[in-house]
Motif scaffolding. Structure first.
Motif, PDB file in Angstrom:
ATOM      1  N   LEU A   1       0.549  -1.328   0.021  1.00 31.04           N
ATOM      2  CA  LEU A   1      -0.201  -0.420  -0.091  1.00 31.04           C
ATOM      3  C   LEU A   1       1.290   1.207   0.228  1.00 31.04           C
ATOM      4  O   LEU A   1       0.480   1.787  -0.576  1.00 31.04           O
ATOM      5  N   HIS A   2       1.816   1.066   0.647  1.00 32.83           N
ATOM      6  CA  HIS A   2       2.784   2.778   0.332  1.00 32.83           C
ATOM      7  C   HIS A   2       3.275   2.315  -0.695  1.00 32.83           C
ATOM      8  O   HIS A   2       3.603   3.750  -1.021  1.00 32.83           O
ATOM      9  N   THR A   3       4.497   2.003  -1.474  1.00 32.86           N
ATOM     10  CA  THR A   3       4.374   1.765  -2.828  1.00 32.86           C
ATOM     11  C   THR A   3       3.582   2.406  -3.351  1.00 32.86           C
ATOM     12  O   THR A   3       4.281   3.304  -4.384  1.00 32.86           O
ATOM     13  N   ALA A   4       2.537   1.286  -3.820  1.00 33.45           N
ATOM     14  CA  ALA A   4       1.533   2.035  -4.412  1.00 33.45           C
ATOM     15  C   ALA A   4       0.650   3.221  -4.530  1.00 33.45           C
ATOM     16  O   ALA A   4       1.069   4.477  -5.372  1.00 33.45           O
ATOM     17  N   ILE A   5       0.487   4.157  -3.143  1.00 30.23           N
ATOM     18  CA  ILE A   5       0.677   4.672  -3.244  1.00 30.23           C
ATOM     19  C   ILE A   5       1.185   6.443  -2.778  1.00 30.23           C
ATOM     20  O   ILE A   5       1.377   7.027  -3.964  1.00 30.23           O
ATOM     21  N   ARG A   6       2.473   6.342  -2.501  1.00 29.75           N
ATOM     22  CA  ARG A   6       3.522   6.567  -3.348  1.00 29.75           C
ATOM     23  C   ARG A   6       3.722   7.648  -4.268  1.00 29.75           C
ATOM     24  O   ARG A   6       4.127   8.349  -5.004  1.00 29.75           O
ATOM     25  N   GLN A   7       4.054   6.092  -5.320  1.00 30.28           N
ATOM     26  CA  GLN A   7       3.875   6.555  -6.793  1.00 30.28           C
ATOM     27  C   GLN A   7       3.226   6.659  -6.833  1.00 30.28           C
ATOM     28  O   GLN A   7       3.105   6.758  -8.495  1.00 30.28           O
ATOM     29  N   GLN A   8       1.933   6.412  -7.068  1.00 31.63           N
ATOM     30  CA  GLN A   8       0.409   6.638  -7.664  1.00 31.63           C
ATOM     31  C   GLN A   8       0.179   8.500  -7.077  1.00 31.63           C
ATOM     32  O   GLN A   8      -0.452   8.470  -8.100  1.00 31.63           O
ATOM     33  N   THR A   9       0.332   9.048  -6.432  1.00 31.95           N
ATOM     34  CA  THR A   9      -0.169   9.805  -6.103  1.00 31.95           C
ATOM     35  C   THR A   9       0.970  10.591  -5.059  1.00 31.95           C
ATOM     36  O   THR A   9       0.919  12.138  -5.001  1.00 31.95           O
ATOM     37  N   GLY A  10       1.879  10.220  -5.314  1.00 27.11           N
ATOM     38  CA  GLY A  10       3.047  11.358  -4.408  1.00 27.11           C
ATOM     39  C   GLY A  10       2.994  11.073  -2.970  1.00 27.11           C
ATOM     40  O   GLY A  10       3.663  12.458  -2.182  1.00 27.11           O
ATOM     41  N   LEU A  11       1.566  10.584  -2.228  1.00 25.27           N
ATOM     42  CA  LEU A  11       1.235  11.345  -0.674  1.00 25.27           C
ATOM     43  C   LEU A  11       3.167  10.684   0.304  1.00 25.27           C
ATOM     44  O   LEU A  11       2.616   8.687   0.192  1.00 25.27           O
ATOM     45  N   VAL A  12       3.270  11.009   0.925  1.00 22.56           N
ATOM     46  CA  VAL A  12       4.478  10.663   2.504  1.00 22.56           C
ATOM     47  C   VAL A  12       3.917   9.691   3.055  1.00 22.56           C
ATOM     48  O   VAL A  12       2.468  10.024   3.484  1.00 22.56           O
ATOM     49  N   THR A  13       3.567   8.785   3.581  1.00 23.73           N
ATOM     50  CA  THR A  13       3.329   7.463   4.001  1.00 23.73           C
ATOM     51  C   THR A  13       4.162   7.225   5.485  1.00 23.73           C
ATOM     52  O   THR A  13       5.695   7.445   5.276  1.00 23.73           O
ATOM     53  N   PHE A  14       3.885   6.506   6.087  1.00 24.68           N
ATOM     54  CA  PHE A  14       4.444   6.092   7.632  1.00 24.68           C
ATOM     55  C   PHE A  14       5.086   4.635   7.634  1.00 24.68           C
ATOM     56  O   PHE A  14       3.093   3.598   7.654  1.00 24.68           O
ATOM     57  N   HIS A  15       5.845   4.454   8.096  1.00 26.50           N
ATOM     58  CA  HIS A  15       6.066   2.882   8.339  1.00 26.50           C
ATOM     59  C   HIS A  15       6.615   2.788   9.796  1.00 26.50           C
ATOM     60  O   HIS A  15       7.657   3.343  10.236  1.00 26.50           O
ATOM     61  N   GLY A  16       5.407   2.270  10.411  1.00 28.82           N
ATOM     62  CA  GLY A  16       5.757   2.471  12.214  1.00 28.82           C
ATOM     63  C   GLY A  16       4.812   1.051  12.423  1.00 28.82           C
ATOM     64  O   GLY A  16       3.786   0.596  11.826  1.00 28.82           O
ATOM     65  N   PRO A  17       4.890   1.231  13.992  1.00 33.41           N
ATOM     66  CA  PRO A  17       4.284  -0.164  14.244  1.00 33.41           C
ATOM     67  C   PRO A  17       2.403  -0.071  14.370  1.00 33.41           C
ATOM     68  O   PRO A  17       2.330   0.939  14.874  1.00 33.41           O
ATOM     69  N   MET A  18       1.922  -0.954  14.500  1.00 34.85           N
ATOM     70  CA  MET A  18       0.492  -1.382  13.942  1.00 34.85           C
ATOM     71  C   MET A  18      -0.353  -1.028  15.523  1.00 34.85           C
ATOM     72  O   MET A  18       0.455  -1.846  16.464  1.00 34.85           O
ATOM     73  N   ALA A  19      -1.617  -0.771  15.040  1.00 37.95           N
ATOM     74  CA  ALA A  19      -2.524  -0.734  16.455  1.00 37.95           C
ATOM     75  C   ALA A  19      -2.722  -1.789  17.141  1.00 37.95           C
ATOM     76  O   ALA A  19      -2.193  -2.113  18.376  1.00 37.95           O
ATOM     77  N   ALA A  20      -2.880  -3.012  16.416  1.00 36.52           N
ATOM     78  CA  ALA A  20      -3.099  -4.092  17.300  1.00 36.52           C
ATOM     79  C   ALA A  20      -1.715  -5.320  17.740  1.00 36.52           C
ATOM     80  O   ALA A  20      -1.756  -5.278  18.432  1.00 36.52           O
ATOM     81  N   SER A  21      -1.069  -5.599  16.097  1.00 35.45           N
ATOM     82  CA  SER A  21       0.040  -6.097  16.705  1.00 35.45           C
ATOM     83  C   SER A  21       1.210  -5.646  17.356  1.00 35.45           C
ATOM     84  O   SER A  21       2.034  -6.180  17.651  1.00 35.45           O
ATOM     85  N   ASP A  22       1.100  -4.527  17.713  1.00 37.00           N
ATOM     86  CA  ASP A  22       2.423  -3.728  18.299  1.00 37.00           C
ATOM     87  C   ASP A  22       1.791  -3.241  19.441  1.00 37.00           C
ATOM     88  O   ASP A  22       2.276  -3.362  20.733  1.00 37.00           O
ATOM     89  N   VAL A  23       0.836  -1.336  19.454  1.00 31.29           N
ATOM     90  CA  VAL A  23       1.042  -0.809  19.872  1.00 31.29           C
ATOM     91  C   VAL A  23       0.069  -1.790  21.059  1.00 31.29           C
ATOM     92  O   VAL A  23       0.359  -1.693  22.520  1.00 31.29           O
ATOM     93  N   GLY A  24      -1.381  -2.496  21.007  1.00 25.90           N
ATOM     94  CA  GLY A  24      -1.577  -3.531  22.227  1.00 25.90           C
ATOM     95  C   GLY A  24      -0.732  -4.772  22.544  1.00 25.90           C
ATOM     96  O   GLY A  24      -1.189  -5.727  23.380  1.00 25.90           O
ATOM     97  N   ASP A  25       0.150  -5.003  22.214  1.00 30.26           N
ATOM     98  CA  ASP A  25       1.600  -5.670  22.676  1.00 30.26           C
ATOM     99  C   ASP A  25       1.355  -5.587  23.936  1.00 30.26           C
ATOM    100  O   ASP A  25       2.521  -4.090  23.968  1.00 30.26           O
ATOM    101  N   PRO A  26       1.555  -6.170  25.051  1.00 32.26           N
ATOM    102  CA  PRO A  26       2.083  -6.016  26.232  1.00 32.26           C
ATOM    103  C   PRO A  26       3.606  -5.594  26.427  1.00 32.26           C
ATOM    104  O   PRO A  26       3.833  -4.631  26.972  1.00 32.26           O
ATOM    105  N   THR A  27       4.358  -6.269  25.444  1.00 31.11           N
ATOM    106  CA  THR A  27       6.143  -5.395  25.354  1.00 31.11           C
ATOM    107  C   THR A  27       6.206  -4.350  24.544  1.00 31.11           C
ATOM    108  O   THR A  27       6.998  -3.777  24.672  1.00 31.11           O
ATOM    109  N   PHE A  28       5.248  -3.573  23.749  1.00 29.53           N
ATOM    110  CA  PHE A  28       4.581  -2.165  23.168  1.00 29.53           C
ATOM    111  C   PHE A  28       5.649  -1.577  24.312  1.00 29.53           C
ATOM    112  O   PHE A  28       5.570  -1.020  25.264  1.00 29.53           O
TER     113      PHE A  28
END
Length: 305
Positions: free
Chosen positions: A114-141
């Motif tokens: 999604l990052h790749t397609a959006i950037r190359q089709q629109t020029g929008l800067v997106t963010f590579h970062g921790p995700m809601a359930a798998s990271d932020v919701g992890d007790p070891t976050f």
């Protein structure tokens, strides 16, 4: 290049699952983190849906994505988890809708497509970062990963040094270029499609999880044969979690990296805590970056305005 607007306390942010079904308990546990940031959470209609290894049908996941993009009250979209499935949505994404409603989009792993397609089709800067359930919701976050979200509120140049983690130089040098990339297997998956990763003159980030050395070898070989490694300005090697071992004789991951990177004329540095790891240093994709292996640092321009 389009920079999304920064967040303000009191803003509403959306959470959707465009790939695999998230752990619902961890997803709910993430709400308090966003609330502590001063944000209100809006959940996609189909975030609790399950269709095999997907978080609902393609149509349901696409509806959630488009509705969050279209909703003017939603100032950022955070993805719940990776897994698999984002690439199935790409042919039907309304990129003009994204151009008309540019906003923060944050995630990694399968979200790389999604990052790749959006950037190359629109020029929008997106963010590579921790995700809601798998990271932020992890007790070891952890605290550093949590701190990474502050870049969404205040435009700031990020600075990665060995104060964060030990860094290893494969090829010495200094380079500037737009920072692109993400999950290695997803980047390889774009080859031969209309959304093929563009690396020429860019600084390429790669990371992955669960890919043993011969699999990483095969993917780097495919990028090399496709001419993608020869074009880059520099390479940032993120975390390769659970990537050692495998049955039978093997090379180390370092052996594989040395083989593919040693013949390149651009700077290459590894050891960045970017990927399937804690801490996870979140970064914008599509902004200008500077990689200096002599000073062992990576500087990245702000991703919001």
């Amino acid at each position: 290049m389009i920079l999304p607007q920064r967040l303000q306390k009191g803003d509403t942010v959306g959470i959707i699952a465009p790939a695999g079904p998230p752990n619902q308990k961890q997803l709910k546990q993430s709400y308090s983190f966003f609330q502590e940031l001063g944000l209100h959470v809006k959940l996609g209609k189909f975030t609790q849906s399950v269709y095999g290894y997907l978080a609902g049908t393609d149509e349901q996941r696409l509806i959630d994505f488009h509705e969050m993009v279209r909703d003017s009250t939603v100032k950022a979209i955070f993805f719940a988890r990776g897994g698999y499935g984002t690439g199935r949505l790409i042919p039907n994404i309304d990129f003009q809708l994204i151009r008309n409603n540019p906003k923060i989009m944050w995630g990694y792993s399968d979200i790389t497509y999604l990052h790749t397609a959006i950037r190359q089709q629109t020029g929008l800067v997106t963010f590579h970062g921790p995700m809601a359930a798998s990271d932020v919701g992890d007790p070891t976050f952890d605290a550093l990963s949590a701190q990474s979200f502050q870049q969404l509120f205040t435009p700031v140049k990020l600075h990665y040094t060995e104060a964060i983690s030990p860094l290893h130089t494969y090829v010495s040098g200094k380079a500037t270029g737009r920072l692109v990339g993400g999950n290695l297997s997803l980047l390889v998956g774009t080859l031969g499609t209309p959304y093929e990763i563009e690396t020429k003159g860019n600084i390429l980030l790669i990371e992955d999880i669960g890919e043993v050395p011969y699999q990483v070898d095969a993917m780097l070989n495919q990028l090399l044969l496709a001419g993608k490694l020869q074009e880059v300005a520099g390479i940032v090697v993120g975390d390769f979690a659970h990537s050692e071992g495998g049955k039978g004789p093997t090379l180390s991951l370092q052996d594989v990296f040395s083989h593919y990177f040693s013949t390149l004329s651009c700077p290459v540095m590894a050891g960045f805590r970017i990927g399937h790891c804690f801490p996870h240093f979140a970064i914008p994709l599509g902004t200008e970056a500077m990689l200096d292996t002599t000073k062992k640092e990576l500087k990245i321009c702000a991703g919001v305005q």
